[in-house]
Design an enzyme around this catalytic site. Structure first.
Site, PDB file in Angstrom:
ATOM      1  N   GLU A 200       0.809  -1.223   0.000  1.00 52.42           N
ATOM      2  CA  GLU A 200       0.000   0.000   0.000  1.00 52.42           C
ATOM      3  C   GLU A 200       0.842   1.272   0.000  1.00 52.42           C
ATOM      4  O   GLU A 200       0.611   2.181   0.793  1.00 52.42           O
ATOM      5  CB  GLU A 200      -0.992  -0.028   1.183  1.00 52.42           C
ATOM      6  CG  GLU A 200      -1.903  -1.244   1.116  1.00 52.42           C
ATOM      7  CD  GLU A 200      -2.794  -1.423   2.343  1.00 52.42           C
ATOM      8  OE1 GLU A 200      -2.730  -0.587   3.264  1.00 52.42           O
ATOM      9  OE2 GLU A 200      -3.552  -2.409   2.375  1.00 52.42           O
TER      10      GLU A 200
ATOM     11  N   ASN B 262       2.256  -4.901  -3.424  1.00 53.31           N
ATOM     12  CA  ASN B 262       0.867  -5.278  -3.149  1.00 53.31           C
ATOM     13  C   ASN B 262       0.045  -4.029  -2.825  1.00 53.31           C
ATOM     14  O   ASN B 262       0.513  -3.150  -2.095  1.00 53.31           O
ATOM     15  CB  ASN B 262       0.878  -6.220  -1.925  1.00 53.31           C
ATOM     16  CG  ASN B 262      -0.435  -6.919  -1.686  1.00 53.31           C
ATOM     17  OD1 ASN B 262      -0.982  -7.541  -2.596  1.00 53.31           O
ATOM     18  ND2 ASN B 262      -0.955  -6.833  -0.466  1.00 53.31           N
TER      19      ASN B 262
ATOM     20  N   HIS C 188     -10.212  -6.172  -2.571  1.00 52.47           N
ATOM     21  CA  HIS C 188     -11.297  -6.034  -1.593  1.00 52.47           C
ATOM     22  C   HIS C 188     -12.452  -5.361  -2.331  1.00 52.47           C
ATOM     23  O   HIS C 188     -12.528  -4.135  -2.410  1.00 52.47           O
ATOM     24  CB  HIS C 188     -10.835  -5.199  -0.394  1.00 52.47           C
ATOM     25  CG  HIS C 188      -9.731  -5.860   0.376  1.00 52.47           C
ATOM     26  ND1 HIS C 188      -9.939  -7.012   1.097  1.00 52.47           N
ATOM     27  CD2 HIS C 188      -8.419  -5.557   0.510  1.00 52.47           C
ATOM     28  CE1 HIS C 188      -8.797  -7.397   1.660  1.00 52.47           C
ATOM     29  NE2 HIS C 188      -7.854  -6.527   1.318  1.00 52.47           N
TER      30      HIS C 188
ATOM     31  N   GLU D  83      -5.892 -10.778  -1.782  1.00 47.81           N
ATOM     32  CA  GLU D  83      -6.722 -10.612  -0.574  1.00 47.81           C
ATOM     33  C   GLU D  83      -8.207 -10.555  -0.935  1.00 47.81           C
ATOM     34  O   GLU D  83      -8.959  -9.726  -0.425  1.00 47.81           O
ATOM     35  CB  GLU D  83      -6.322  -9.333   0.180  1.00 47.81           C
ATOM     36  CG  GLU D  83      -4.848  -9.260   0.534  1.00 47.81           C
ATOM     37  CD  GLU D  83      -4.469  -8.024   1.346  1.00 47.81           C
ATOM     38  OE1 GLU D  83      -5.363  -7.301   1.842  1.00 47.81           O
ATOM     39  OE2 GLU D  83      -3.255  -7.777   1.480  1.00 47.81           O
TER      40      GLU D  83
ATOM     41  N   ASP E  90     -11.962 -10.481  -1.231  1.00 50.79           N
ATOM     42  CA  ASP E  90     -13.254 -10.597  -0.555  1.00 50.79           C
ATOM     43  C   ASP E  90     -14.235  -9.695  -1.293  1.00 50.79           C
ATOM     44  O   ASP E  90     -13.840  -8.735  -1.963  1.00 50.79           O
ATOM     45  CB  ASP E  90     -13.199 -10.304   0.955  1.00 50.79           C
ATOM     46  CG  ASP E  90     -12.484  -9.020   1.330  1.00 50.79           C
ATOM     47  OD1 ASP E  90     -12.541  -8.038   0.565  1.00 50.79           O
ATOM     48  OD2 ASP E  90     -11.856  -8.989   2.408  1.00 50.79           O
TER      49      ASP E  90
HETATM   50  O1  G2I Z   1      -7.592  -4.224   6.092  1.00 51.69           O
HETATM   51  C1  G2I Z   1      -7.712  -5.353   5.302  1.00 51.69           C
HETATM   52  C2  G2I Z   1      -6.394  -5.746   4.686  1.00 51.69           C
HETATM   53  C3  G2I Z   1      -5.927  -4.700   3.707  1.00 51.69           C
HETATM   54  N1  G2I Z   1      -4.673  -5.060   3.087  1.00 51.69           N
HETATM   55  C4  G2I Z   1      -3.597  -5.401   3.986  1.00 51.69           C
HETATM   56  C5  G2I Z   1      -4.034  -6.424   5.010  1.00 51.69           C
HETATM   57  O2  G2I Z   1      -2.986  -6.684   5.928  1.00 51.69           O
HETATM   58  C6  G2I Z   1      -5.283  -5.974   5.732  1.00 51.69           C
HETATM   59  O3  G2I Z   1      -5.611  -7.001   6.679  1.00 51.69           O
HETATM   60  C7  G2I Z   1      -6.200  -6.567   7.860  1.00 51.69           C
HETATM   61  C8  G2I Z   1      -6.514  -7.794   8.710  1.00 51.69           C
HETATM   62  O4  G2I Z   1      -7.463  -8.561   8.040  1.00 51.69           O
HETATM   63  C9  G2I Z   1      -7.088  -7.354  10.071  1.00 51.69           C
HETATM   64  O5  G2I Z   1      -7.227  -8.490  10.937  1.00 51.69           O
HETATM   65  O6  G2I Z   1      -5.308  -5.730   8.549  1.00 51.69           O
HETATM   66  C10 G2I Z   1      -5.892  -5.202   9.726  1.00 51.69           C
HETATM   67  C11 G2I Z   1      -4.957  -4.176  10.337  1.00 51.69           C
HETATM   68  O7  G2I Z   1      -4.806  -3.083   9.552  1.00 51.69           O
HETATM   69  C12 G2I Z   1      -6.177  -6.316  10.720  1.00 51.69           C
HETATM   70  O8  G2I Z   1      -6.868  -5.809  11.831  1.00 51.69           O
HETATM   71  C13 G2I Z   1      -6.192  -5.814  13.023  1.00 51.69           C
HETATM   72  C14 G2I Z   1      -7.018  -5.032  14.038  1.00 51.69           C
HETATM   73  O9  G2I Z   1      -7.188  -3.710  13.532  1.00 51.69           O
HETATM   74  C15 G2I Z   1      -6.284  -4.968  15.329  1.00 51.69           C
HETATM   75  O10 G2I Z   1      -7.087  -4.323  16.280  1.00 51.69           O
HETATM   76  C16 G2I Z   1      -5.917  -6.365  15.798  1.00 51.69           C
HETATM   77  O11 G2I Z   1      -5.125  -6.315  16.944  1.00 51.69           O
HETATM   78  O12 G2I Z   1      -5.949  -7.109  13.525  1.00 51.69           O
HETATM   79  C17 G2I Z   1      -5.171  -7.099  14.680  1.00 51.69           C
HETATM   80  C18 G2I Z   1      -4.790  -8.529  15.043  1.00 51.69           C
HETATM   81  O13 G2I Z   1      -5.938  -9.296  15.287  1.00 51.69           O
END
Ligand code: G2I
Length: 472
Positions: A162, A204, A239, A267, A269
């Protein structure tokens, strides 16, 4: 050492490529096969079908684990390989979660797409508070340490994530850009290339699926990195929103392929306003089918990863209130319409009734089928690794069958660790397998497949025992 994805492709990719070019038509119709899992269908056409996994679910939830193993041939850690998880304070690396995910993938014959080294989000404040040489050194050390740890086990990396903003294709105004200037991107790729020369390196991003200002900027960056042999592929996060697969997506993927790069849907969805009605689920299935077919039909698209297993695992509702249900499985692991359309797009038909026998056999690792009985079966090694292997098995009916049984004995240390599309007593030295509920009925001449993973002593060759098949 050949990477596992390369090994899998080596067996079958030529067949699909040649046939597709010769016929000039989509895989989903011509290669509809008996494959009844996403994994089986993706293996048969040499693609990755991946899923982003949660460490805690993988550790604590057996049905989650089983579905991840049987339905997917590639894993991405949803959070466990990010900087805040792997180096929460300066020089203190914590690999427990990432190791567990890589171990799981290895045990189950799955590739790993690594996510991610350099990102503006989920990067600890100790990093963000650095500047100048100290920040650059922290970045280089981090990439070196994580890439070296997983060298030979992680097949590809999202080196930067990003880095382009959402407005006019400008670089994202992150602390990285502010403090290091745009050269940080090249430095990250140079470091990753030197640390693991055999891993595929990706850039990515999201909202680059269409031909737009953002994807134009990614294109320019990719051109520059490719010219320095620092880039292997572009990850399109994808996404997406229901009914909004971009009309220019196919052509956009193609222009990156034309640069000599791989492309990957990293990724996927497809969110909708919850609760979903059946028309929306049907539209979602059509959208999934379109994206997955795009990748299946593009030789240089390495695969599709869905961003989570069950709808309840998705990040979407917490970020887009009122939206959700973007994945392939319901929370009880029942399959959504989008699962079936994804299977179809990969060339499986989900019925157990093949239109062709999958062209997945490698003569060097296949036993000749015994003849003259009501059915015959043979095993073939799809991808061997040091302590295990993934096998595909084909059962062919010589007469109409309403069920089948297979048996063989392992000559050495091989033991089945998990299996799909087959039931029975499978884990011992002698295997006694039987059809699953959905693949026992075969007309004379038809065939079906099942698959399994084995564990074995380090270094031993994965053997290919003769299978006895009997009607049941
Ligand atoms: O935001 C969707 C994706 C966009 N592209 C990059 C990916 O890395 C991103 O993944 C998401 C995860 O699916 C989430 O699970 O990235 C988020 C963070 O920016 C992840 O969320 C975080 C929560 O915000 C936190 O509060 C939590 O501690 O997940 C963490 C671990 O569970």
């Amino acid at each position: 050492m050949l990477k596992s994805r390369q090994r899998r492709r080596a067996v079958i990719a030529g067949v699909v490529t040649v046939a597709t070019a010769a016929l000039g038509i989509g895989l989903s119709t011509q290669f509809a096969s008996a494959q009844t899992t996403l994994r089986g269908a993706a293996d048969a056409i040499g693609k990755d079908i991946g899923v982003a996994v949660s460490y805690s679910q993988l550790m604590n939830n057996a049905s989650y684990r089983n579905t991840v193993a049987s339905e997917f041939n590639s894993l991405t850690a949803e959070n466990a390989m990010k900087w805040d998880a792997t180096e929460p304070s300066d020089g203190n690396y914590t690999f427990t979660q990432a190791d567990a995910i890589v171990d799981f993938a290895e045990d189950n014959g799955q590739t790993v797409h690594g996510h991610t080294f350099v990102w503006h989000s989920q990067t600890p404040s100790w990093v963000q508070n650095l500047s100048g040489t100290a920040l650059q050194t922290a970045m280089v050390d981090h990439i070196n340490t994580v890439a070296n740890r997983y060298e030979g086990r992680v097949d590809s990396w999202d080196v930067v994530n990003e880095v382009v903003s959402d407005s006019n294709g400008a670089l994202r105004d992150s602390f990285w850009l502010q403090k290091l200037g745009e050269g940080y991107i090249t430095t990250a790729f140079q470091t990753a290339r030197a640390a693991d020369p055999n891993a595929d390196l990706y850039i990515n991003d999201y909202s680059i699926e269409a031909d737009n200002a953002k994807s134009d900027r990614i294109y320019t960056i990719a051109q520059g990195l490719k010219a320095q042999n620092l880039l292997d592929g572009v990850g399109f996060q994808s996404h997406l929103i229901l009914g909004q697969v971009p009309s220019t997506m196919e052509a956009n993927l193609q222009r990156f392929v034309d640069l000599g790069l791989k492309v990957r849907i990293t990724e996927l969805d497809i969110r909708l306003q919850t609760p979903a009605d059946s028309a929306e689920l049907a539209q979602q299935a059509a959208d999934y089918q379109r994206v997955v077919e795009m990748c299946a039909e593009l030789v240089d698209c390495t695969g599709v990863t869905v961003w989570g297993l069950r709808d309840g695992d998705s990040w979407v509702p917490s970020v887009f209130p009122g939206y959700g249900a973007p994945l392939l499985f319901n929370d009880d692991l029942s399959k959504k319409p989008a699962y079936t359309s994804t299977l179809n797009a990969l060339g499986g038909d989900g019925t157990g009734n093949p239109t062709t026998t999958p062209a997945t056999t490698d003569p060097a690792t296949t036993t000749p089928p015994p003849t003259g009985s009501g059915c015959t079966a043979q095993l073939s090694v799809q991808s061997p690794w040091n302590t295990g292997a993934t096998y595909s098995a084909t059962v062919k009916a010589n007469q109409a069958l309403t069920g089948w049984k297979v048996t063989w004995t392992w000559p050495g240390s091989e033991r089945i660790s998990n299996a799909w599309s087959v039931t029975g007593t499978l884990t011992g030295a002698t295997v006694n397998g039987a059809n699953a509920a959905y693949n026992g009925t075969l007309a004379a001449g038809q065939s079906t497949t099942f698959g399994f993973n084995i564990t074995k002593n380090d270094g031993s060759t994965a053997s290919v025992p003769t299978v006895t098949c009997t009607p049941a």
